[in-house]
Design a protein around this motif. Sequence first.
Motif: not given
Length: 1552
Positions: A126-130
């Motif tokens: 989620e932090e990388l690609c939402g």
Amino acid sequence: MIRLLKKKNRNSNYFLKFGSRQERHNIWERLAMVFSWREEGSGARRLLLSLLLLTVWETGSGQIHYSVLEEAKHGTFVGRIAQDLGLELAELVPRLFRVASKGHGDLLEVNLQNGILFVNSRIDREELCGRSLECSIHLEVIVDRPLQVFHVEVEVKDINDNQPVFPMAVKKLFIYESRLPGSRIPLEGASDADIGANSLLTYSVNSNDYFTLDIKRNDENIKSLGLVLKKVLNREDTPEHHLLITAVDGGKPELTGTIQVKITILDVNDNAPEFERTVYKVSLFENAPNGTIAVIVNASDLDEGVNKDIVYSFNTDMSADTLSKFHLDPVSGYISVKGTIDFEETKLYEIQVEATDKGNPPMAGHCTVLVEILDTNDNVPELVIKSLSLPVLEDAPLGTVIALISVSDRDSGANGQLTCTLSPHVPFKLVSTFKNYYSLVLESALDRESVANYELVVTARDGGSPSLSTTASMSVEVKDINDNPPVFPQTQKNLFIAESRLLDSRFPLEGASDADMEENALLTYRLSPNEFFSLDVPTNDEQVKPLGLVLRKPLDREQSPELNLLLMATDRGKPELTGTVQLFIKVLDANDNAPAFDRTLYTVKLPENVPNGTLVIKLNASDLDEGLNGDITYSFSSDVSPDKKSKFYIDAVSGEIIAIGHIDFEESKTYKLRVEAIDKGFLPLAGHCTVHVQVLDANDNAPELTVTSLSLPISENAQPGTVITLINVSDRDSGANGEVICSLTPHVPFKLVSTFKNYYSLVLDSALDRESVANYVLVVTARDGGSPSLSATASRRQRVCSGEGPPKTDLMAFSPSLPPCPGSLNTTEDPQASLESSGKKGMMLVYTPSAPRALRLLLLLLLLAAWKAGSRQVHYSVPEEAKHGTFVGRIAQDLGLELAELVPRLFRVASKGHGDLLEVNLQNGILFVNSRIDREELCGRSLECSIHLEVIVDRPLQVFHVEVEVKDINDNPPVFSVSEQKLSIPESRLLDSRFPLEGASDADVGENAALTYRLSPNEFFVLDIINKKDKGKFPVLVLGKMLDREENNQLQLLLTATDGGKPEYTGSVTLLILVLDANDNAPIFDRSIYEVKMYENLANQTLVIWLNASDADEGINKEMVYSFSALVPPNVRRTFLMNEKTGEIRVNDAIDFEDSNTYEIHVDVTDKGNPPMVGHCTVLVEVLDENDNSPDVVITSLALPVLEDAQVGTVIALISVSDRDSGANGQVTCTLAPHSPFKLVSTFKNYYSLVLESALDRESVANYVLVVTARDRGSPSLSATASVSVEVADVNDNAPSARDAGVPPLGSNVTLQVFVLDENDNAPALLPLRPGAGGAGGALSELVSRSVGAGHVVAKVRAVDADSGYNAWLSYELQPAAGGARSPFRVALYTGEISTTRSLDEADLARQRLLVLVKDHGEPALTATATVLLSLVESGQAPKASSRVLAGAAGAEAALVDVNVYLIIAICAVSSLLVLTLLLYTALRCSAPPTEGACGPGKPTLVCSSAVGSWSYSQQRRQRVCSGEGPPKTDLMAFSPCLPQSGEDCLNPSSE
């Protein structure tokens, strides 16, 4: 072959474009075998070139795919990256194997000992690609010697590691208790940072009685959450509700999130104030002073707040008189006196009081205050004297009435009881003739010569305490008077005038006469005003001409059937006396309407033999004319036969048809009678009808037998079957009554045989024996089928009694046996006489008493007459609205007056205040109705109503009192005070709420005024009736169904009141019910989700969308305010601006697609009701990309300078391009300029290699300045350039300058290069801290704001190593913190940059001490440790670095970059020089022509080296290696890679 390999490996979990390592090895073997078949010379060279091109192409295009779960632990295996890339483990370190990931730091690392790619630090998808469905980490794997670049994609797979999260832990809702069941209250749903099934949410709510959960899904699969009210709320019962909503995702295991919903029930004004009592009764003395408190009313309200505050007021329907008398305090409810209270004016006040709360809309309660006024003695008596005989003749007899005195007092009870007295010592006295009526009569003889005038004082005193009195004076003159008035022959004259009489027609009248003489006998006449007649009065010279009426206007009976005129005669005496005659003119009608029957055909069924006088039918005809023209005579038409007239008689007056003759079915079955109705007008008119009489048969005829003897006597030897006699039977009746059966006397040798209908044969049944029986007496019996049946026999002659006449005689007559008759008519009686006796219209009862009873009756009559004579009061009754001339009573007879003395004694009738309602006919002494009597006008609502008459006669003067009771008839319909009643009712009123209505009033009394109510059919209200004692019935509306103003803003009902009279009368009022609005509807947007597309970089104030919401309420409840929801983050609030009035969303800040390509804006719309209600919607703004970012070009020099003998395809530099735009705007192509022996080859998306395209010659061009241009495909396109300087290094490709002694002389040069190999004898050295940086002991100190996000660089550790190559390649590691706590910071593996792994929070320590280990890659590795001190400060407290410090830091960083560049250049130069030397040597040896002589055959071994491994192939061939010095040598041949334009060109056989 290559395409097949591609297809074969397309579905692998990772792949290279040319397959695995073993597959590539097989390819090389097959290629070598193919090319071995070629010629030895040119074929070998082409093979070498093809292999080099293939090797380089594989190097540039290799790509591997892996996948790893997010949140995998440190050290989790990802893939065998070295093996999959075809690299040997032993060459990883020597070839400087390294992995770089742009922007993703050190998430993944490679163990250089086993070549395994593993997880190095926490990976949060989620932090990388939402919310993106695809998420991967792009790795660049770089190895040197030779330079190779590989691209690896590591897909990060989602796990269910995020639970559903609601925007808040507790949601507060405020809901009116008036919200209707089915209302939906929108809620903000939960969000889940995961994707796919892990983010699919289901919702549930805890069990409760009032709310259910409603989930709607739109086309975009976005759920809309809401609460639906399933039961009516009641704040008074439950003011708060607590719900728990749970969201569960679809992951395994499931994760849940909850939100507490606290629902506060807001009060609506749904309870009307209620009084303690619906009726307050209070007594109050009249003349009470102003301010006197009459009553205190008190009401209460179950609501709260302002809805509970009550204001008292009078009902708007209150009369102005009542409002002027009383004052109501709006706060305390005190009702006090403010005007004059007069018992005589009003005895009872009915005050309607309302208690209205202050809610919106207000609600009202009602009560009635009945104020009974008590009488006080505040009115003096009133005395009225009416002089009747003034002046008084001196010879007036004793008892002569001089004057009439009436007294009255407006008070009641003892206060209104009066007594009258007369001043003493006068010859007069007061005589009470009736209640409050006195006569002043002569008590003793008068002597005009002694006293000519008397002044009398009459005093009237009431019985109050203290008593009040009044006096009146009168003067009595004694003299002769004119005491004979004019008299007409009769008091009423009836005139009958045809409506056809012409104008100016004269109708003579008989004049009046006066017994007086001279002037007192001269008469003048006057006719009452009218429009039809005038009076023709003869002059003194025309005494022979009679008095007459003259017609001045045509008469019309239909408009005016009757005219009442008054003819008055006045004499000239002093005082004048008058006489009148009532002229009753009846307009005669013309006979213009024929009688008409109810029906034209009447059908009657009549049994035969009915007795005379039986009613057959009663006919009814009507005539619209009147009088004789309307009188009808019934008769049979002339075409009715005399026979029918002998059977039937019709009564000429009643229309009854009666049977008078014998009705015999056998004689006639039907009678058709034609009847006519003839009026009695001149030239009579007739109407007709037909009466069809059907006669029903009765069994009244006995059978008849006829016997014919055929064979008599009979021979005794006659055979059986011999016919003896023929018998014929008949019956005049019909049906079963006429069906006849014959029988024979039993036990005889004969029998009856039916030969035909009603025909029998008497035949011999057995043998005869005359000696035994010589004679037979046979009895034949015939019996019909009637009930009772009749029979006849042949045994004897007998008279038949049928009730019709003498029996009939035939050939053989039989006497029938008839049952006894129920009755018979006496034929000697006269039928006509019977009819006349039964048709008489009246009767007289004659009673002949016995002697004792006669005496008692006579005594009673005498007593009654004596009582009447003493009381002189007669009672009559008359219905109101009786017509003029209606008989009331024989007043003269009942008062004992003779008809002949009425005129001489001046008989007259007076009625105080009632005018000429009743009059007396002086000819017959009958009291009759003279003008319209309206009971309601006379007596109002009083149950008792009568007209008091004073009958006065003179000579002597007598006064009689007559009471005429006026009886009520139902002549007044119920009347409402207004034609339309308006009621304002809030839609929030609860069921069974009651709303009092103003009832109707009926001027009649008794049953005629008893009212019933009914309400027009409707679905919302029912009618309830309240019976108030002594006040009648009052209607109340009861709410039976909830109101909804949005569906019905007003209702129109009809309330009908019906009285109890016969016939019934009705009155109606329209009820206009205005439904007042309550704030029960939340604003609703057109859509719950709006989708908008807009380009980036739009100017501020640009309209994004115009939202539109509507509210079904009205007024202030309908006014709305738009706003951003509390869920909207600050950056969105800065970017967009909301107009709270219009709902416009406009751009307020820069819109950059690259910063955010979507915005989710939650908008609330709130109405201005109390309390407000909120609607929600979501605006999804998709930002469209514009080409506003130029491409970025990054050039990394890998192999500079380039040897001038470098092979074609040699990689000179790596170039990466990027563009922050998307789509076509982000698609970048690279070009190279100017024309040079170099070209750009695309190795991966946005990655290029600068390779050598053609041979170099340093002596021609020693340096190339190349310009790389990157251009996107936007419109217009943007571009960026980068320059690279390529230096060409010299090789010894020119002959030496030294010469030998030969001719021509030859010479050569030699260059000796000595390479010193490095050893790892220098540990990494930390660079000095930047100027101004704090810290003790060489530690780096930095201030870090707590508001920074994940990935923010907070510091950088800088170090160098004096060694070279791998020994100088440094890596950075962060030492774990004490206690194993996970640090919020990490360090980049190769750059030394320290960045945050997550957002900082309050739980992190204010001071962080980090130990960074710097390690080189030598054997053994040497390390150094750097200490970094980080101080966490709040946002805005971090000091800004001075420009000098920043400049110093920039200088130090530039110096470090320069050192790294020199190291790379040095490494590349040494490596390139070695490779080029070997390649040059090999190429020269291979290309030398074969020579004879000293060159000997050799067996060289070809070794091909590539980036993915080694492969060797031995081939035995003869080749001379000529060195000129000795035997041939076997050497290593190295190959330089080639980079063709297409990957297939290197191996295409057609290239030969």
